[in-house]
Design an enzyme around this catalytic site. Sequence first.
Site, PDB file in Angstrom:
ATOM      1  N   CYS A  30     -15.145  49.460  15.936  1.00  0.00           N
ATOM      2  CA  CYS A  30     -14.856  51.481  16.121  1.00  0.00           C
ATOM      3  C   CYS A  30     -16.339  51.793  15.128  1.00  0.00           C
ATOM      4  O   CYS A  30     -16.010  52.944  15.764  1.00  0.00           O
ATOM      5  CB  CYS A  30     -13.254  52.112  15.656  1.00  0.00           C
ATOM      6  SG  CYS A  30     -12.600  51.685  14.242  1.00  0.00           S
ATOM      7  N   HIS A  67     -25.602  42.875   2.600  1.00  0.00           N
ATOM      8  CA  HIS A  67     -24.704  43.809   3.337  1.00  0.00           C
ATOM      9  C   HIS A  67     -22.898  43.282   4.260  1.00  0.00           C
ATOM     10  O   HIS A  67     -22.516  43.807   4.277  1.00  0.00           O
ATOM     11  CB  HIS A  67     -25.514  44.664   3.932  1.00  0.00           C
ATOM     12  CG  HIS A  67     -25.057  45.725   5.710  1.00  0.00           C
ATOM     13  ND1 HIS A  67     -25.151  46.423   4.652  1.00  0.00           N
ATOM     14  CD2 HIS A  67     -24.656  45.011   6.608  1.00  0.00           C
ATOM     15  CE1 HIS A  67     -24.721  47.547   5.695  1.00  0.00           C
ATOM     16  NE2 HIS A  67     -23.685  46.573   7.262  1.00  0.00           N
TER      17      HIS A  67
END
Length: 436
Positions: A50, A91
């Site tokens: 999301c 990351h």
Amino acid sequence: MTLWLLGLNHQTAPVDLRERVAFAGDALGRALAALRALPGVTEAALLSTCNRTEVYAMAEDGQVLADWLDGHGNGISAYLYRHQDADAVRHLFRVATGLDSMVLGEPQILGQVKDAWAKAREHGALGSRLDRLFQQTFAVAKRARTDTRIGVNPVSVASTAVRLAQDSFAPLPDSTVLLVGAGETIELAARHLAKGGVRRLLVANRTLAHAQDLAERHGGYALPLTELDRHLAEADIVFSATASRDPVLLRTQVEAALAVRKRKPMLLFDLAVPRDIEAGVAGLDDAYLYTVDDLERAVEDNRRGRHEAAEAAEAIIDLQVSRFMGTVRASEHQDSLRRLRALGDATREEILARARQQLASGRDPDEVLQFLAHTLTNRLLHPPTAALREAALAGDTGLVRAADRLFPASAPYSHPAAANLPPPRLPDDPEPAPQA
């Protein structure tokens, strides 16, 4: 081949852009197949939640990945972040640890990363390089959450929404709550609602069996999604998080429910991307709509309180990135080592076969051994000595120093028997021809 990461998240792009590149169910499989089919792409994985969509790929050029993402919504490329190799590894480690989440340290993201890895494997998009990266990611995230306090008392988006509901005009012990969906986010919301003493809980889902399972575990009532209109007016609070590509709750439906409620307000939390609740609902009187982006402000206090633990986790990640990239560099040299070994084996077998032929023809065994030793030595030493001579002429001292490390001056004479060996033949000396 380069490791590429391209993505956008809650920090770089608003929800209306993120939902254009949200992939779930069959769409995820098709997206992986499309990525894998791009020119110059050998491996791919897709993390879609999301709050983010990220493409991890082994590819010759990251631009083809950017163009593919931009094809799902014109203008997306302007919001993308792009990392490669060590920066891409760092990351992913940060994402899996919860350091890049809206709620710092939130626990669900690691499960979502594992699911992305599993889906890439299932659809044949994953190769050895990305598989190794994800496996290491799981280990790093586990260590960071074990060795620091980043995972202590984790706060999820669902729990943040429930806390906002508790502080609103609709106290849980006096409210009916409608949950739309039956996935992990709704499961978390149901737990927090039950713990908060909600008066009545309704669970609506497209698959009724899933709604019944969740409702039974949390003391709620299950209903199919087709009956949403009949029960919407009963809800003081609505939480929605489905995988639908289109809104499951329209403005007209909420407007009709508010009319039945006679202006009694309704609080709605849309925790899905793409959004489940039509944006126009926010314009209705007595309807108070929050999206995942709205919750960003509500969790800022949580983020500030976890900075010390985050710094410790960052230190762990920096160390693990360095170690992982060292492993990658070492593995990249394995092909060179294998070629060197194969060359040595092939040369040995060739000259050994010639020596056997000479023995079979009646040559003196001592002469054959001399031929074998000198020919094998000259054949193996010619390429490196020629390269060293060229390096010396070109002033390439690095190669010369490397050779000194590989072949210390004392090494050939470390064994007493070696002292009787003749000096090595120079590269331009002719190889002794075998005698007839």
